[in-house]
Design an enzyme around this catalytic site. Structure first.
Site, mmCIF file in Angstrom:
data_model
loop_
_atom_site.group_PDB
_atom_site.id
_atom_site.type_symbol
_atom_site.label_atom_id
_atom_site.label_comp_id
_atom_site.label_asym_id
_atom_site.label_seq_id
_atom_site.Cartn_x
_atom_site.Cartn_y
_atom_site.Cartn_z
ATOM 1 N N CYS A 189 -1.409 5.245 -5.509
ATOM 2 C CA CYS A 189 -2.294 4.363 -4.756
ATOM 3 C C CYS A 189 -2.329 3.057 -5.523
ATOM 4 O O CYS A 189 -2.533 3.057 -6.749
ATOM 5 C CB CYS A 189 -3.690 4.964 -4.628
ATOM 6 S SG CYS A 189 -4.847 3.861 -3.798
ATOM 7 N N THR B 154 0.854 -1.183 0.000
ATOM 8 C CA THR B 154 0.000 0.000 0.000
ATOM 9 C C THR B 154 0.886 1.227 0.000
ATOM 10 O O THR B 154 1.993 1.187 0.536
ATOM 11 C CB THR B 154 -0.911 0.026 1.254
ATOM 12 O OG1 THR B 154 -1.450 1.338 1.429
ATOM 13 C CG2 THR B 154 -0.142 -0.329 2.512
#
Length: 229
Positions: free
Chosen positions: A196, A83
């Protein structure tokens, strides 16, 4: 081959892409039936997302640090945090273990410099775009960062959490995201970071006239390099 410890679940959609890319990379490098030696500790993203919304980053960092310790105890040689946003708590993870963390921002910066890029647009969650941790670390590599205006940031954040994290990919959202990219380029970005991990489910290289730095793909490739070094 070194054993990779993957901290995932944020979201599981992007973690699945990590797993696919890492195993494909090992197979391409070693041939035959080879695949990655890896462990996965996956969190319940609903809990992490709530802590993000409440600004309880230390509590979220404690959860990920515990996952890191679990992976280290299970024999992982290095950690991959699957992430971008939660690299905000990377220091807490690094302090909790004796094995290295492969930092996604450093990997992205190295790729930008290798392409001769200097001024980067950043598409990411509202947390990543709105806070300084990502931009500051890129700055240590001599890179300037641009983020969308408030309307653009809200749009990108909504697409990530309401759609991509739920496996929803639409042409309308792709069109809207392209418009945000075009605006960043008009403001002087010579490259755009897909900051992202879920954005790579929506945006591809032909969606931008300037280079896109796909952080999931870059991070996964660096993990393969580290595992096989």
């Amino acid at each position: 081959m070194k054993r990779l410890g993957l901290i995932g679940g944020m979201s599981w959609e992007s973690t699945a892409l990590y797993y696919q890319l890492i195993n494909q990379g090992v197979a391409e490098r070693l041939g035959g039936l080879h695949s990655a030696d890896c462990l996965l500790a996956s969190v319940d993203f609903a809990l992490i997302a709530r802590l993000q919304d409440e600004g309880r980053w230390e509590a979220a960092g404690d959860i990920l640090a515990e996952k890191a310790r679990t992976l280290e105890a299970a024999g992982a040689d290095l950690l991959v945090l699957c992430t971008n946003t939660m690299h905000k708590v990377a220091p807490a993870i690094e302090a909790s273990v004796d094995i290295p963390l492969l930092h996604i921002i450093d990997i992205t910066a190295e790729a930008a410099r290798s392409h001769g890029l200097h001024r980067l647009g950043l598409l990411a969650t509202g947390f990543t775009m709105g806070q300084a941790f990502y931009r500051d670390r890129l700055g240590t590599h001599g890179l300037e960062t641009l983020v969308p205006d408030s309307e653009g940031r809200e749009l990108v954040h909504r697409i990530i959490y309401d759609e991509l994290c739920r496996g929803i990919v639409t042409d309308d959202s792709r069109r809207r995201m392209r418009a945000v990219i075009d605006d960043l380029i008009a403001r002087g970005a010579d490259g755009v970071i897909l900051g992202c991990t879920e954005i790579e489910l929506l945006i591809q290289p032909d969606d931008s006239p300037v280079p896109l730095l796909a952080t999931t793909a870059l991070h996964a490739a660096a993990a393969v390099d580290a595992a096989l070094s």
